[in-house]
Design an enzyme around this catalytic site. Structure first.
Site, mmCIF file in Angstrom:
data_model
loop_
_atom_site.group_PDB
_atom_site.id
_atom_site.type_symbol
_atom_site.label_atom_id
_atom_site.label_comp_id
_atom_site.label_asym_id
_atom_site.label_seq_id
_atom_site.Cartn_x
_atom_site.Cartn_y
_atom_site.Cartn_z
ATOM 1 C CG HIS A 171 -10.114 4.184 2.730
ATOM 2 N ND1 HIS A 171 -8.892 4.805 3.046
ATOM 3 C CD2 HIS A 171 -11.098 4.666 3.676
ATOM 4 C CE1 HIS A 171 -9.061 5.703 4.034
ATOM 5 N NE2 HIS A 171 -10.495 5.758 4.442
ATOM 6 C CE LYS A 225 -8.085 1.833 -1.277
ATOM 7 N NZ LYS A 225 -6.668 2.668 -1.012
ATOM 8 C CG HIS A 235 -0.482 15.321 2.121
ATOM 9 N ND1 HIS A 235 -1.269 15.380 1.132
ATOM 10 C CD2 HIS A 235 -0.823 14.230 2.856
ATOM 11 C CE1 HIS A 235 -2.288 14.598 1.075
ATOM 12 N NE2 HIS A 235 -2.322 13.778 2.272
ATOM 13 C CG HIS A 259 -1.824 1.036 1.079
ATOM 14 N ND1 HIS A 259 -3.315 0.896 1.193
ATOM 15 C CD2 HIS A 259 -1.774 2.433 1.125
ATOM 16 C CE1 HIS A 259 -3.975 1.966 1.224
ATOM 17 N NE2 HIS A 259 -3.067 3.035 1.063
ATOM 18 C CG ASN A 301 -5.185 8.313 -3.686
ATOM 19 O OD1 ASN A 301 -4.254 7.643 -4.013
ATOM 20 N ND2 ASN A 301 -5.493 8.916 -2.420
ATOM 21 C CG LEU A 320 -8.489 10.363 7.300
ATOM 22 C CD1 LEU A 320 -9.474 11.153 6.148
ATOM 23 C CD2 LEU A 320 -9.673 10.126 8.480
ATOM 24 C CG HIS A 329 -0.824 6.851 -0.919
ATOM 25 N ND1 HIS A 329 -2.269 7.022 -1.688
ATOM 26 C CD2 HIS A 329 -1.474 6.343 0.112
ATOM 27 C CE1 HIS A 329 -3.168 6.509 -1.008
ATOM 28 N NE2 HIS A 329 -2.862 6.059 -0.018
ATOM 29 C CG LEU A 330 4.974 5.624 -5.183
ATOM 30 C CD1 LEU A 330 5.626 5.035 -6.374
ATOM 31 C CD2 LEU A 330 6.089 6.060 -4.086
ATOM 32 N NE ARG A 331 0.228 12.026 -1.930
ATOM 33 C CZ ARG A 331 -0.784 11.499 -1.342
ATOM 34 N NH1 ARG A 331 -1.662 10.811 -1.936
ATOM 35 N NH2 ARG A 331 -0.805 11.602 0.241
ATOM 36 C CB ALA A 345 -5.782 12.479 6.152
ATOM 37 C CG HIS A 360 -5.602 1.974 5.338
ATOM 38 N ND1 HIS A 360 -6.827 2.010 5.539
ATOM 39 C CD2 HIS A 360 -5.169 2.780 4.335
ATOM 40 C CE1 HIS A 360 -7.173 2.624 4.600
ATOM 41 N NE2 HIS A 360 -6.469 3.104 3.773
ATOM 42 C CG ASP A 410 -2.000 4.526 3.971
ATOM 43 O OD1 ASP A 410 -2.067 5.207 2.989
ATOM 44 O OD2 ASP A 410 -2.918 5.118 5.047
#
Length: 360
Positions: free
Chosen positions: A153, A116, A268, A30, A58, A236, A32-34, A280, A191, A264
């Site tokens: 999620h 997802k 940011h 899980h 996302n 979150l 998030h690499l943006r 979050a 998560h 996760d």
């Protein structure tokens, strides 16, 4: 670029058999690499620790098509520094209007490994997510037939529901009925944060699993407010009571195959976290393995660490474990406090601490 460039060596302790552990190189199920500058800044820290990783879809706009997933994968590979080896495993962002044929095509062509499910409005960039689980039935039925996992999620989005109860509300109102309707569907509860949802996973362990983050093993909800509001610990699902943290530690270190590593990690920039309405997400990419191994050490379960980090997730997704290895060593070590992104930075989870384990 090498692991040594990103993670300073530990100060060596007195040598004992428990001071060094070598495991098969782990995977992060899980991430998030943006995109853009953020992707380029944070990717090296994940790639230095993990061989493969499930990439969350996302973005803005979200990754909803096979073409978009291919393009995103290419951007990730292009951002990978020379000397680091990492395989991104792509996912499809489900919407109310997702086409089952597009889902099946992407899975057959090995473009994405899973889909997802974000309940609309549940978290960062989820507003285009699913509003009607019943209406999503044609997609879920197709996934069930082809063996494509669903990553969830698991939080209810009704604003009347207390934020600390949203995982439990989703479990009762949505997850348990979904599992009953689609009895052949493979599901990962992403998560996990509550003892109760761990019990649901265990009760359906033949086809249901859960990822567990490093930060939910270390913090409870009190930490977010300890000595003042700590925005870089806000994520979150939000951290829960201490009893839930202890249940997560017991599950992660239990050796049960239905629980595996998923950081996760969710970067940011500082200004988006330290704001009147902060985002979050916990950026734990640089400190994930060090935190996990510390927890397993504290729980007397170092012999089960490889299963959680390197074997269980691969088995669930039908992949071979990695052949390469990674070594962690006990000894005081520090990582950078923040990662620079253009003119700002992303604060690292535990980046201001001296950690008792290091990647070597």
């Amino acid at each position: 670029m090498s692991v040594a460039d990103l993670f300073p060596a530990a100060q060596p302790p007195a040598a004992t058999s428990a001071d060094r552990i070598t495991i098969r190189r782990p995977d992060d199920w899980h991430i998030h690499l943006r995109d853009g500058a953020m992707l380029k800044a944070v990717l090296p820290y994940t790639a230095a620790q993990f061989a493969r990783g499930i990439i969350m879809p996302n973005l803005v706009p979200p990754v909803t098509t096979v073409a978009a997933a291919r393009a995103y994968r290419e951007r990730i590979l292009a951002a990978l520094p020379e000397g680091l080896d990492f395989t991104p495993l792509m996912t499809c962002y489900l919407r109310d209007d997702t086409d089952p044929d597009e889902i099946a095509r992407g899975f057959a062509e090995k473009v994405w490994i899973a889909a997802k499910l974000y309940p609309a409005g549940a978290t960062t960039n989820s507003h285009a997510g699913v509003t009607d689980l019943i209406g999503l039935a044609p997609v879920l039925e197709r996934m069930e037939r082809i063996g494509m996992p669903l990553l969830i999620h698991g939080e209810a989005t009704d604003p009347e529901i207390d934020i600390f109860d949203r995982e439990a509300a989703f479990m009762e109102g949505s997850l348990i009925p979904l599992l009953a309707r689609h009895q052949g569907l493979k599901v990962t509860v992403e998560h996990a944060t509550t003892a109760e949802i761990l019990d649901v996973v265990r009760a359906n362990r033949s086809r249901v699993a859960a990822t567990i983050t490093p930060h939910h093993l270390v913090i409870n909800r009190t930490h977010i407010f300890q000595g003042g509001l700590r925005p870089h610990l806000y994520c979150l699902p939000v951290a829960k009571r201490e009893r839930h943290r202890l249940a997560l530690r017991a599950a992660a270190t239990s050796g049960e195959a239905c629980f595996f590593l998923g950081t996760d990690t969710a970067p940011h920039v500082r200004g988006a976290k330290e704001a009147s309405c902060g985002c979050a997400g916990v950026f734990c990419g640089p400190t994930a393995l060090q935190t996990y191994v510390q927890v397993f050490d504290e729980e007397g379960a170092l012999d089960r660490f490889e299963a959680f980090a390197s074997l269980n997730g691969a088995r669930f997704h039908g992949l071979e474990p990695n052949a390469a290895t990674v070594t962690l060593e006990r000894g005081e070590s520090r990582v950078i406090e923040a990662v620079t992104v253009e003119e700002t930075a992303v604060v690292v989870f535990r980046g201001d601490e001296t950690l008792p384990w290091a990647v070597v």
